[in-house]
Design a protein around this motif. Structure first.
Motif, PDB file in Angstrom:
ATOM      1  N   HIS A 200       0.841  -1.202   0.000  1.00 58.28           N
ATOM      2  CA  HIS A 200       0.000   0.000   0.000  1.00 58.28           C
ATOM      3  C   HIS A 200       0.876   1.252   0.000  1.00 58.28           C
ATOM      4  CE1 HIS A 200      -3.861  -2.033   0.491  1.00 58.28           C
ATOM      5  NE2 HIS A 200      -3.217  -2.906   1.249  1.00 58.28           N
ATOM      6  N   ARG A 223      -6.283   7.782   2.239  1.00 64.03           N
ATOM      7  CA  ARG A 223      -6.654   7.108   0.997  1.00 64.03           C
ATOM      8  C   ARG A 223      -6.333   5.616   1.050  1.00 64.03           C
ATOM      9  NH1 ARG A 223      -5.253  12.169  -1.350  1.00 64.03           N
ATOM     10  NH2 ARG A 223      -3.053  11.582  -1.657  1.00 64.03           N
ATOM     11  N   VAL A 224      -5.223   5.273   1.701  1.00 67.50           N
ATOM     12  CA  VAL A 224      -4.878   3.855   1.856  1.00 67.50           C
ATOM     13  C   VAL A 224      -5.984   3.116   2.603  1.00 67.50           C
ATOM     14  CG1 VAL A 224      -3.311   2.247   3.028  1.00 67.50           C
ATOM     15  CG2 VAL A 224      -2.372   4.153   1.685  1.00 67.50           C
ATOM     16  N   ASP A 227      -9.105   2.707   0.509  1.00 68.35           N
ATOM     17  CA  ASP A 227      -8.971   1.613  -0.465  1.00 68.35           C
ATOM     18  C   ASP A 227      -9.153   0.259   0.209  1.00 68.35           C
ATOM     19  OD1 ASP A 227      -8.529   3.389  -2.511  1.00 68.35           O
ATOM     20  OD2 ASP A 227      -6.332   3.208  -2.454  1.00 68.35           O
ATOM     21  N   SER A 230     -12.753  -0.281   0.957  1.00 70.83           N
ATOM     22  CA  SER A 230     -13.581  -0.438  -0.243  1.00 70.83           C
ATOM     23  C   SER A 230     -13.487  -1.849  -0.820  1.00 70.83           C
ATOM     24  CB  SER A 230     -13.143   0.576  -1.318  1.00 70.83           C
ATOM     25  OG  SER A 230     -13.367   1.897  -0.874  1.00 70.83           O
ATOM     26  N   GLY A 231     -12.566  -2.639  -0.303  1.00 67.10           N
ATOM     27  CA  GLY A 231     -12.372  -3.998  -0.791  1.00 67.10           C
ATOM     28  C   GLY A 231     -13.109  -5.032   0.045  1.00 67.10           C
ATOM     29  N   HIS A 299     -15.057   8.305   2.587  1.00 66.12           N
ATOM     30  CA  HIS A 299     -14.681   8.124   1.185  1.00 66.12           C
ATOM     31  C   HIS A 299     -14.920   6.707   0.691  1.00 66.12           C
ATOM     32  CE1 HIS A 299     -12.880  12.089   1.572  1.00 66.12           C
ATOM     33  NE2 HIS A 299     -12.216  11.642   2.642  1.00 66.12           N
ATOM     34  N   VAL A 300     -15.623   5.919   1.484  1.00 66.47           N
ATOM     35  CA  VAL A 300     -15.910   4.525   1.092  1.00 66.47           C
ATOM     36  C   VAL A 300     -17.310   4.444   0.508  1.00 66.47           C
ATOM     37  CG1 VAL A 300     -16.113   2.163   1.894  1.00 66.47           C
ATOM     38  CG2 VAL A 300     -14.340   3.669   2.862  1.00 66.47           C
TER      39      VAL A 300
END
Length: 300
Positions: A200, A223-224, A227, A230-231, A299-300
């Motif tokens: 990452h 942001r990491v 991400d 979001s997975g 942000h998700v």
């Protein structure tokens, strides 16, 4: 047909004596054995737990009967701090060795321990000003702000400041332990290093920062985490993030419970030891540890 007369318990004993003997032996077999009571010296329990030491550490400085619960509760908190520091140091070491399962086990234990720590406020939560004032003078300049073990706990969370070593310069062991913790990576530093090793894009300025300084939030780290979240929810790193979030939430609750108990007991007066009291606690309660784990959710 019976007559309704009670039958003596020894009825038929002359004909079936072996039944009486067998019943008696059966009762004897179910009797609990008396534990071993005679020890040479102290008991094995005392040797392990040191209960006699723990239960004679309460040296009251006032005649007020309410001082005992205040002192014992504070001592219990110190023991929980010690336990939680142990768990987070275990987790940090495991993360350094890429052993996420061991780190998760330690974090999960610390979550239960934080819940118990927060419950320690219950005996003090409804102190009135008059009750607290009846023994407050016994504290002198003493303040929870001066707890070396709590300071180690905060350092592990990334809340570092070299000035926090100053109150402990007269205690060589506490000072040395705090100085060591100040210059070691925090628990969150080890998490971010793990994320980088897993590919990452944690920025180099975060990975190479001066770990003796307070951790500051990073947009790139945010942001990491966005991400990761979001997975796959069952991904190992996503579960690690949730365990850390549980820790952060309980730390926030600890700070708020401390604030409420203090506000109720002494209002806005200056704290013991010259601290700002409620004003300082209010400022602390507004801060979250592991900040990007909270902001990334937007942000998700």
């Amino acid at each position: 047909m019976g007559t309704g007369a009670p039958v003596p318990v020894t009825a038929g004993a002359d004909r079936y004596p072996e039944c009486i003997q067998e019943t008696a032996m059966s009762h004897e077999a179910h009797e609990p054995e008396t534990p071993h009571l005679d020890f040479q010296g102290t008991t094995p329990y005392e040797d392990y737990v040191k209960a006699d030491v723990l239960t004679h550490l309460q040296h009251l400085l006032s005649d007020d009967p309410g001082e005992m619960v205040f002192l014992v509760t504070t001592q219990v908190m110190e023991l929980w701090f010690t336990c939680i520091v142990h768990e987070w140091e275990t987790a940090a070491k495991a993360l350094r060795n890429d052993d996420v399962p061991t780190a998760m086990d330690a974090l999960k234990r610390s979550i239960r321990e934080l819940e118990a720590l927060n419950g320690s406020w219950t005996p003090l939560a409804q102190l009135t000003p008059q009750q607290f004032n009846s023994y407050r003078s016994s504290l002198g300049e003493g303040s929870g702000f001066q707890s070396a073990m709590y300071r180690r706990l905060e350092f592990l969370l990334g809340e570092k400041s070299a000035s926090m070593l100053v109150p402990h310069k007269g205690s060589p062991r506490a000072y040395a332990e705090l100085e060591k913790a100040l210059h070691e990576p925090s628990l969150y530093d080890e998490v971010l290093r793990l994320l980088a090793r897993r590919g990452h894009p944690v920025p180099q300025e975060v990975l190479g920062r001066d770990v003796s300084q307070r951790y500051e939030a990073s947009p790139e780290v945010e942001r990491v985490w966005a991400d990761i979240y979001s997975g796959d929810e069952d991904d190992e790193l996503a579960r690690l993030g949730e365990a850390l979030t549980d820790v952060a939430e309980l730390v926030w609750r600890w700070r708020n419970d401390h604030l409420v108990a203090t506000r109720r007991a002494m209002g806005a007066k200056p704290g013991t030891g010259g601290s700002a009291g409620v004003a300082w606690l209010e400022k602390r309660a507004q801060k979250n540890v592991f900040p990007e784990l909270w902001t990334a959710r937007s942000h998700v």
